[in-house]
Design a protein around this motif. Structure first.
Motif, PDB file in Angstrom:
ATOM      1  N   ASP A  10       0.832  -1.201   0.000  1.00 24.70           N
ATOM      2  CA  ASP A  10       0.000   0.000   0.000  1.00 24.70           C
ATOM      3  C   ASP A  10       0.869   1.255   0.000  1.00 24.70           C
ATOM      4  O   ASP A  10       0.557   2.244  -0.688  1.00 24.70           O
ATOM      5  N   CYS A  13      -6.280   0.295   0.029  1.00 25.70           N
ATOM      6  CA  CYS A  13      -5.484   0.621  -1.162  1.00 25.70           C
ATOM      7  C   CYS A  13      -6.388   0.984  -2.327  1.00 25.70           C
ATOM      8  O   CYS A  13      -6.080   1.873  -3.123  1.00 25.70           O
ATOM      9  N   GLU A  40       0.991   4.155  -2.805  1.00 28.09           N
ATOM     10  CA  GLU A  40       0.777   5.551  -2.425  1.00 28.09           C
ATOM     11  C   GLU A  40       1.923   6.418  -2.919  1.00 28.09           C
ATOM     12  O   GLU A  40       1.713   7.537  -3.416  1.00 28.09           O
ATOM     13  N   PHE A  86      -4.592  -5.853  -3.724  1.00 26.60           N
ATOM     14  CA  PHE A  86      -4.953  -4.565  -3.138  1.00 26.60           C
ATOM     15  C   PHE A  86      -5.865  -4.786  -1.939  1.00 26.60           C
ATOM     16  O   PHE A  86      -6.827  -5.556  -2.007  1.00 26.60           O
TER      17      PHE A  86
END
Length: 1978
Positions: free
Chosen positions: A1298, A1328, A1302, A1324
């Motif tokens: 995650d 996420c 990001e 995911f």
């Protein structure tokens, strides 16, 4: 005389006179019995065998008996010569036999040449005068030792009495019982003749010995040889081993009476054997032949014997139906007929078999071959002593066994049915059992057995000897060995399927095949031996091929001789014989009629008329016998006149028939079964009782066994052939004479047979049945019938694994030559004699001739060579699987070289080891049309291969020589040395007659060529200046040999390819290969793989004459090359592939040194080596020199993550990189694609390239299967962010966390030109997924966010930050209630949302509540998809509550079934719509009540739909009361099952419950739909006139209902009913109340049933619909009769705009009537008359009206039946309809001419928007014109040309015009034959259709190439929603490419790939990645 024996210790002496008198009396008595007649012969008072048996015990009388019997060396007594068996009489009979000739068999295996041995001179092996006792003892010793070893005490006791005691002392040292027995026998033999004689007599008295052993013992004792009791010539050396325990010792105290009993039993067996011999002699021997010869009338089928030929075959060929077995394994050794071996009859009967095992011999043959005569001959020869291994022989004929109805024991079968013993039958039977191995039992004519072969009752333990059994059971048990084990069973039959029990028991299978030409000549010579015209007869037979072919069948040969004799005796100089077998039988019958009358005979007609009654009776008897399966007739079965006539003329034979042990009866049978079939066929043709139907029923081709134990046509082998022959014109006069009918009557019957033959030819026939049909056709001699049948049999001439006779071939050639078509004749595993080949030479229509048989050798090839020149149409000759040598091949080719039309010769699988290369090639060069010669699998030597290669490539007409292992194929141009012009070659007109350059391919593969052969190969290659491909793979040339070849490369002329694979190349030789590629500018590609042992050089072809496609697709499948954007490669570019060469980093230095010199390299592949990071750096330092490089592969080279960062940086430093695809998984992938550089501007400085930027062109970076952490992502993003032209980033399987995602998203603003970021195969979390959604706020250019299944994410970015609507799809991401708040806050920040898809998550009711609470804050207009989120009925009610109270919620759609749909549409501003759709919510009553309460509060609702929500009729009433509105229209739809059950009146009553005025009523019972449109507020104006009509209504109707209906429906505008069953009152209500309503504008009644009177009433009521604008009466089954009334109604509808009458049956008449009415309807805009059976007349009348209909906008005439003429008229009329927008003309079969006419009319209807022209039989001509003309219709929105074979040119023309259709939304090209070749142009055209939404290309021939082209085009079609590729040929590559590109196309809803050959497992994988890919109908 019975006591005349000499016993031990006793002597009985008779006087010589008594003995002599007794001998003479018995002899003459026996002679009288022999001459008494046919049948069983009574036994003489004392047989010769008995005499000798009595006399031999008296030594003093032996010499006298020999003198009396006439033995050699003794003076014969006068008058004794008549005694049977004496030499004088036998010599006379022998001489008589030698002067005759019997025809015999039917096979092809050499039978014993009975004449070669003079059996009259053979002497017994032991003569009394010079008896060799030692020899006799030696012969008896083996069996005697085995016997006495089991009786040591008795032997020792006997020896002590006969041998001195001193001699026995040596026994003490012998331990073995066998040695002890042998020593005692030696002592007994050495003790002298007297002692041995005494010992032998003692053994015979004490033990039951086998007969042959007792004979030897008595002979060795000097008592006369028992063999003297046999006929002279009997060989007693044939012995059978005596099994242990076969001799049973008697008790030591045996009395004299027991010994007498044993002797009597022995005498009984001997007597019976001689009784058998005499009986068989009388039946089948020379005396019988002499009697037959002395008859004044020669009988048909009763001639003397001529040797035949026999072939031993295999039983396996009869294990299935013959036609199936023969059509089976064509070349298998176990099935091939030619695997038969030649044997003699004696070898068949003498072949070894295991002890006590029954030997079953099966002989089969065609009718007339002589099976029965051969069996008689075997019996005769046995009686003469030629088969000494058999003591007893029995012959049974199945035709007589058919008469037995009772069960028999074995003893009764042998004695009652053949010959009874004269005395002691039990003793004889016991002797038979003990001597079973020396017993022969013959069963003749198994095919004539009428009963079933019943084996069900056979016992596994075997039946008791005394058990009565049926004949079939007796036969079965004998064959199984359960009865009389060890005997020999000989069975004959016509060819047929063996019963199952015989399959396991047959030891020997053999076939009798008839005469050969020499035997025919021998037979004719013997037949005419007493005539002066013998030589003339022989010459006449030999001069006619057809006649000679018939004579190969012995029975037909006999008939031919009879006819010739008759004609010659009549002193006819010019003899004309019949042409067919049937005509010969007719001729024979007439001759026999005339010959009996002698000189008094009249003409044929007179003889027939005189005996017509008897003749017809005989015919009737024959047919009745066949139908009743009766071949033997009793006296009472035959009328007296018929019996007298047939016996007089030799047509019936008489014999004794035994059905029990009582007196025999007289039996009658036709002299041959074929004669009975002939007469039966005549009966059918001349009998008045036989009609055509019965005749058809009786005619069929010969059939084999249909069930396991039953037959269908047992006795009709030739019946169908005779019927066919009688249908010939030549037989018509004869039939008229017999039938006493006129020609028309006879011809009618003949036509029945001829028509049946024609019908049979059209059925599925096996090879044997094809031959049977040809025989029948030949018999007709009708050329017209033969031509018709030949045309139908064109592809059925395949014959497998059976024998073909010359007669078969003659019939086959007759049919083939009668036709006009060229045929293929295939003989696989068939026996075809050389005589057949001579017949085949006259077959002029054979185009392809094939023989596959191991029997074909040089002799066969020589015989075939003589026949080839006669086959003027032969193009292909196959002679495979044989044993032809080089000599045979040369002779065959020399003969074939004269066949100038021959195109192919196949000699595979022979023994051609060393052909003469030069001579053979010289012969081949003379064959101008030759295309192919196949010499594979002939074990050619290496020298032979090189010789053929050397001579072949210089041969001017050779185009390819392929020698691969044991394969050797030579291809020729087939055009006199000129290479064939490619069909695709296009030359200028001035080069039309230019001869193309010759190209030769040479393949010397897998031939173990060594380095020393390299110079020889070079010399061969240099001798041909026009080589195209050279394949030297699979040899052992090594580095040295390959280097020698490569050095000479500039001197060789190779235009395509040189293959040096599998030649043991090493790493050191790789650089020399590179240097050779660089030095030779013609080398286009070098491909080397040392681990795979591959080395291939490809050359540039001569472009002017190149016709073959490229050998291999380019390595790369991405980039410009795929997208059709690449520029043409320079002619000097090269491709180098050095894959899997085990190169190390150190090796790359030398490779790079060579590569730097290769400035023309465009593709470089170094995959599969061990170069690593260091090698990659070295390679990039080398890149500046490779100025033309476009593609680089560096896969599987063990690089690390460091190289990934280096390559990412190179996107900036090497600005000309277009695509970079990397993967560190398994396998590793490094793919680089470069932009093309201009050489003048390309410069490399300091390892980097300074080149112009690729304006408008982006770069793509892909990283797969590479685990990267947070810091790695940062480093990678920093490198990529410095690349200004980066447009796409693809990350797959990189295990991003995650935090990493990001971090990646934070770099989005720095990727200025990025358009796509894809993250695949990455897990995911729900958080996420929300982070990815937040990217819409991080970067203003994000236009779409897609996250699917928590694994795949796609971010689509726009080119600029300008305001555009954004789509967010988070499907299957496990988003729950916890993420709702964060998700809503993200959405609230973005004001331009178009779509929010949260389907397949885990929101539940609570998540939905949270979302609805904040939903009003979401700005703008968007659609929210919450499907598959676990919402319940309570959640739905909460949603409805929000819908009612919310101001921005305009539409809610809910379904709680398997689809689980929940869609909410939000709108900002004043949107008047308020729509609620609820389906399958499974509401309970409490839910419905809550729903109704909520709906009462919703006063702004515009549409409400309820589908299958458990709403009852009462609930529906409640619903209608609840739904109200202040002002406007409200649409209410209810779909519930009860709708289809309710009557119309009840549904109208329900409609009245609604508030407001009803403006529309729709009832569709097929959809269970009840729909109302209500206007608020309710208006009562204009209802008075309607209510006034109630007074006219029937009084029984409820006046209140009608009044309320009139009030409520006063404003009714639309009335649509479908699938109704209107009762009379309902129809009247419709006509009286609803139709006259003044506001009614639309009326539709479709697919409904109304009574006939009701429909007329309904149509007449249409006259009251004056305001109607749309009338729909589709699917009402209206005929033309209803049209006049309908026309009257139409005339009252001045405002009618849409008239729909589809799927009725108005026909031409109705259409014409309608056309006249339509002429006056100027407001009409739409006409639908589809599927109305309208033909040309109706269509032409309608076309005339269309000229005046200027307002017409849509016309549908699909599914009618016009022709081209009607279609052209229609198209011409449509040209005047300027405003037409929709043209639907599908399924009319218009054809190309109509399409061309439409193309000419299209410019006049430029407003066209929809064109449907599918399934109209349009070909390439019409399709091309139509496609070119469509470009003028720029407003087209929908095109359908499906189900037309448009052709590739039409597709290209259509593709070229696609850019003109800017509004085109849908195109349908299914079933149009679209291939990969057309896919590229189509794809380019689709890209330029900006409005395209649906493309249908299903059921075409698109493969992976076409799918890839379409995939490339998908991103360019921004509005595309559906792509249908069902039922194409798309595989894994195409499907994967579609999935990859689909990820970049968020607007596409589905791609259908149903029914494509996608590998198993891949659909699930791709669907999990993107569910929009559909691989099934689910």
């Amino acid at each position: 005389m019975r006591g005349c024996r000499t016993w031990v210790g006793t002597r009985l002496v008779l006087s010589t006179a008594q003995l002599l008198n007794s001998l003479i009396a018995n002899a003459f008595a026996f002679e009288r019995c022999r001459c008494a007649g046919l049948g069983a012969v009574p036994a003489p008072p004392l047989s010769r065998a008995s005499l000798l048996s009595r006399v031999r015990r008296c030594p003093g009388l032996l010499r006298l008996s020999r003198a009396i019997l006439g033995c050699p060396g003794s003076a014969a007594v006068p008058g004794i010569a008549a005694v049977p068996g004496c030499p004088q009489r036998r010599n006379g009979a022998r001489n008589k036999i030698n002067s005759l000739s019997e025809y015999g068999g039917e096979a092809t295996f050499a039978l014993d040449n009975w004449k070669e041995t003079d059996y009259t001179t053979m002497q017994p092996p032991f003569q009394p005068d010079d008896l060799d006792v030692a020899a006799a003892v030696a012969r008896a010793r083996p069996q005697l030792e085995e016997l006495l070893t089991q009786c040591p005490e008795w032997l020792l006791c006997t020896a002590r009495r006969l041998v001195p005691q001193a001699a026995l002392s040596s026994l003490g040292t012998t331990a073995s019982p066998r040695e002890r027995t042998s020593l005692l026998l030696d002592l007994l033999q050495g003790a002298g003749p007297a002692a041995w004689k005494h010992f032998a007599q003692s053994v015979c008295m004490e033990y039951d010995l086998p007969l042959d052993l007792e004979v030897l013992l008595m002979s060795s004792a000097g008592e006369g040889n028992f063999s003297q009791t046999e006929e002279p010539g009997t060989d007693t050396r044939a012995q059978s081993s005596v099994p242990k325990g076969s001799a049973r010792p008697r008790p030591c105290s045996s009395s004299g009476s027991d010994k007498d009993a044993k002797r009597r039993r022995l005498d009984a067996c001997v007597n019976y054997r001689h009784l058998l011999i005499n009986s068989i002699r009388h039946r089948y021997g020379s005396k019988r032949a002499a009697e037959a010869q002395e008859q004044t009338q020669p009988l048909p089928f009763n001639q003397t014997f001529v040797n035949v030929v026999i072939h031993q075959s295999k039983a396996s060929r009869f294990k299935e139906r013959p036609e199936k077995a023969q059509e089976g394994l064509a070349g298998a050794a176990e099935a091939e007929e030619c695997a038969d071996t030649a044997v003699k009859v004696s070898d068949l009967l003498c072949s070894e078999a295991p002890s006590h095992t029954t030997k079953v011999i099966f002989l089969f043959g065609k009718p007339g071959i002589g099976k029965t005569r051969l069996m008689h001959r075997i019996c005769q020869k046995w009686a003469e002593g030629v088969l000494p291994q058999f003591l007893f022989t029995f012959l049974f004929e199945f035709r007589q066994l058919n008469l037995l109805k009772r069960k028999l024991t074995l003893k009764e079968l042998l004695f009652d049915m053949f010959l009874q013993p004269e005395d002691s039958p039990d003793a004889v039977f016991q002797g038979l059992l003990q001597n079973a191995q020396q017993t022969l039992i013959i069963f003749d004519g198994l095919d004539e057995f009428a009963a079933n072969m019943d084996v069900s009752s056979s016992s596994k333990r075997g039946p008791a000897l005394t058990s009565p059994l049926s004949i079939s059971q007796l036969f079965t048990e004998l064959c199984h060995g359960s009865l009389l084990p060890g005997c020999t069973v000989l069975v004959t039959s016509r060819p047929k399927r063996l019963p199952d029990f015989l399959l396991c028991t047959v030891s020997v299978l053999a076939e009798i095949g008839g005469f050969d030409r020499k035997k025919v000549e021998e037979y004719v010579s013997h037949y005419f031996c007493q005539h002066s015209f013998r030589e003339r007869a022989i010459a006449h037979v030999k001069s006619s091929t057809k006649l000679l072919s018939m004579c190969l069948i012995p029975a037909l040969c006999n008939i031919v001789c009879i006819c010739l004799e008759y004609l010659f005796l009549k002193h006819q100089m010019s003899v004309e014989l019949p042409q067919t077998m049937t005509q010969f039988y007719i001729k024979m019958f007439l001759i026999f009629l005339n010959k009996q009358q002698g000189d008094c005979a009249g003409d044929e007609e007179t003889q027939v008329n005189c005996n017509k009654k008897a003749i017809l009776g005989l015919f009737d008897l024959a047919l009745r016998g066949l139908e009743e399966k009766k071949l033997v007739f009793y006296v009472h079965d035959i009328p007296e006149d018929v019996k007298e006539f047939a016996s007089l003329h030799g047509l019936l034979t008489v014999f004794e028939v035994k059905t029990s042990g009582t007196c025999p009866e007289a039996g009658y049978a036709f002299v041959h079964l074929s004669l009975q079939e002939f007469f039966a066929a005549l009966c059918l043709m001349v009998s008045r009782r036989v009609d055509k139907n019965y005749l058809k029923k009786k005619f069929f081709l010969k059939s084999k066994w249909t069930l396991k134990n039953e037959t269908k046509t047992e006795f009709m082998e030739s019946f169908h052939i005779f019927l066919s022959g009688l249908s010939s014109r030549e037989c018509r006069t004869f039939l008229m004479l017999l039938a006493e009918q006129d020609e028309a009557w006879v011809q009618e019957k003949q036509d029945v047979i001829l028509e049946s033959l024609k019908k049979l030819a059209a059925t599925h026939l096996s090879g044997p049945k094809v031959l049977e049909l040809c025989h029948c056709t030949f018999e007709t001699q009708n050329l017209e019938v033969a031509q018709h049948i030949g045309s139908l049999l064109n592809f059925k001439y395949e014959f497998k694994n059976f024998r073909l006779t010359t007669l078969d071939m003659s019939a086959l050639v007759f049919v083939i030559n009668s036709g006009q078509d060229l045929i293929c004749l295939d003989f696989a595993g068939c026996l075809v004699d050389t005589e057949c080949l001579e017949v085949l030479a006259g077959c002029k229509n054979v185009e392809h001739l094939s023989f596959r048989s191991r029997r074909c050798g040089d002799d066969f090839a020589a015989a075939l060579s003589k026949s080839l020149q006669g086959m003027g149409s032969l193009k292909k000759l196959e002679l495979t699987g044989g044993c032809i040598t080089a000599e045979g091949m040369t002779n065959l080719v020399q003969a074939a070289s004269q066949c100038l039309q021959l195109e192919e010769i196949n000699l595979q699988g022979n023994r051609i080891q060393d052909p003469e290369g030069k001579r053979v090639m010289d012969l081949f060069s003379k064959m101008e049309k030759l295309k192919k010669v196949d010499l594979s699998h002939n074990h050619l030597s290496l020298n032979a291969v090189l010789s053929l290669a050397k001579e072949g490539i210089v041969c001017q007409n050779v185009t390819e020589l392929c020698a691969r292992g044991d394969t050797m194929v030579i291809y020729f141009s087939g055009t006199s040395g000129r290479a064939q012009r490619s069909p695709d070659l296009k030359l200028e007109e001035n080069k039309e007659h230019l001869i193309p350059t010759r190209h030769v391919n040479l393949c010397l593969q897998d031939h173990r060529l060594l380095s020393q052969h390299a110079r020889t190969i070079v010399a061969i290659l240099q001798s041909c200046p026009c080589l195209s491909e050279v394949d030297l793979s699979g040899n052992k040339l090594g580095d040295e040999g390959c280097s020698c070849l490569l050095k000479s490369l500039p001197c060789l002329s190779i235009s395509k390819q040189l293959n040096l694979s599998q030649n043991r190349l090493s790493v050191s030789g790789l650089c020399s290969l590179l240097q050779s590629a660089n030095s030779c500018q013609e080398v286009m590609e070098l491909q080397v793989s040392l681990s795979r042992d591959t080395a291939v050089l490809r050359f540039r072809e001569d472009r002017e004459f190149a016709s073959l496609p490229p050998r291999e697709e380019p390595v790369f499948s991405t980039g410009d090359q795929q997208r059709g954007e690449e520029n043409q490669m320079p002619d000097t570019s090269q491709k180098i592939r050095l894959t899997d060469c085990n190169l190390q980093g150190s090796d790359l230095k030398n490779v790079c040194a060579v590569l730097k010199e290769c400035g023309h390299v465009s593709e470089l592949d170094l995959s599969g080596n061990f170069l690593g990071d260091e090698g990659l750096l070295q390679l990039f330092q080398c890149l500046p020199k490779l100025k033309m490089l476009r593609f680089l592969k560096f896969d599987n080279n063990r690089i690390s993550l460091s190289s990934v960062f280096f390559l990412a940086q190179s996107l900036t430093t090497l600005g000309h990189i277009k695509t970079m695809s990397l993967s560190l998984g398994h396998p590793q992938v490094v793919h680089l694609i470069f932009w093309e550089r201009a050489s003048s501007t390309s410069r490399w400085r300091s390892g980097s390239l300074a080149c112009p930027k690729q304006e408008g062109k982006g770069q793509s970076f892909s990283l797969r299967e590479c685990r990267v952490g947070l810091e790695d992502v940062t480093r990678l993003c920093q490198a990529l962010a410095r690349c200004p032209q980066l447009t796409e980033i693809h990350l797959s399987g990189n295990s991003l966390s995650d935090q990493s995602i990001e971090r990646l998203l934070s770099f989005l603003p720095f990727f200025c030109h990025l358009t796509l970021l894809s993250i695949r195969k990455n897990s995911f979390s729900p958080r996420c997924a929300v982070l990815l959604l937040n990217s819409i706020n991080l970067c203003e250019r994000v236009r779409a966010v897609e996250v699917r299944s928590s694994e795949n994410a796609f971010l689509h970015l726009g080119a600029s930050a300008q305001s555009q609507r954004t789509s967010c799809r988070l499907t299957g991401c496990a988003i729950g209630q916890g993420q709702v708040e964060e998700l809503c806050s993200i959405l609230e920040q973005h004001g331009w949302l178009a779509e929010i898809d949260l389907s397949r998550n885990q929101l539940g009711d609570e998540g939905l509540r949270c979302l609805l609470d904040r939903l009003h804050r979401v700005p703008g207009t968007c659609s929210l998809n919450l499907s598959h989120n676990g919402i319940s009925q309570d959640g739905v009610l909460h949603l409805i509550n929000a819908f009612v109270t919310s101001g921005n919620t305009t539409e809610v759609q809910v379904s709680l079934c398997s689809k689980a749909t929940l869609i909410i549409k939000l709108a900002s501003g004043d949107d008047p719509r308020k729509i609620l759709r609820l389906a399958e919510c499974n509401f309970q009553p409490e839910h419905l009540e809550k729903l109704f309460l909520l709906l009462e509060r919703c006063t702004g609702l515009t549409e409400y739909t309820s589908s299958n929500n458990n709403m009852t009729v009462q609930a529906a009433e409640r619903l209608l009361h609840s739904l109200r509105k202040d002002l406007g229209l409200l649409k209410i739809s209810i779909e519930e099952p009860w709708v289809c059950r309710e009557r119309v009146v009840d549904l109208l009553e329900l409609a009245l419950q609604a508030s407001g005025s009803i403006t529309e009523i729709m009832i569709c019972k097929d959809k269970t739909l009840f729909q109302l449109v209500i206007r608020f507020p309710h208006c009562l104006e204009k209802t008075e006139s309607v209510i006034s009509r109630l007074s006219l209504y029937k009084p029984q109707m409820q006046h209140s209902l009608c009044q309320r209906l009139c009030e409520k429906c006063a404003q009714l505008q639309r009335l649509r009913w479908s699938h109704m069953e209107l009762q009379e009152d309902e129809a009247e209500m419709l006509v009286r109340i609803l139709l006259p309503l003044p506001e009614l504008k639309v009326f539709g009644l479709t697919s409904s049933s109304v009574a006939p009177a009701g429909i007329d009433y309904l149509i007449s009521g249409l006259q009251n619909c004056q305001a109607i604008e749309e009338l729909n009466l589709g699917y009402m089954k209206l005929s033309s009769a209803a049209i006049p009334e309908l026309v009257l109604g139409l005339c009252e509808m001045p405002f009618l705009r849409r008239f729909i009458l589809n799927h009725n049956s108005i026909g031409d008449e109705g259409c014409s009537r309608l056309a006249e009415a339509l002429r006056k309807m100027h407001s009409l805009e739409e006409i639908n008359l589809s599927h109305n059976e309208i033909g040309d007349p109706g269509l032409i009348n309608l076309a005339a009206v269309l000229l005046e209909m200027q307002n017409l906008k849509k016309i549908d005439l699909s599914g009618n039946c016009p022709s081209t003429a009607g279609g052209e008229k229609l198209m011409e009329a449509l040209a005047h309809c300027k405003h037409i927008k929709e043209l639907l003309l599908s399924r009319n079969g218009f054809g190309d001419r109509t399409a061309v006419t439409l193309a000419l009319c299209l410019p006049h209807i430029a407003n066209l928007k929809v064109l449907h022209f599918q399934n109209n039989n349009i070909g390439q001509a019409g399709g091309l014109e139509l496609a070119r003309a469509l470009v003028v219709c720029e407003l087209l929105e929908e095109i359908s040309l499906s189900e037309n074979d448009l052709g590739e040119q039409s597709i290209h023309a259509l593709s070229k015009g696609l850019p003109s259709f800017r509004r085109l939304r849908k195109i349908d090209l299914r079933f149009c034959g679209v291939t990969d070749g057309a896919s590229k142009s189509l794809s380019l055209g689709f890209q330029q259709c900006p409005s395209m939404e649906e493309i249908i290309l299903s059921w075409n021939a698109l493969g992976d190439g076409g799918a890839q082209e379409l995939a490339i085009a998908l991103p360019k079609m921004e509005k595309l929603k559906v792509l249908d590729l069902e039922k194409n040929h798309i595989g894994a590559c195409g499907a994967t490419k579609l999935a990859e590109e689909l990820a970049t196309c968020p607007e596409i809803e589905s791609i259908r790939l149903w029914g494509n050959p996608v590998p198993r497992g891949l659909p699930e994988t791709l669907t999990s990645q993107d569910p929009r890919l559909c691989f099934s109908f689910n």
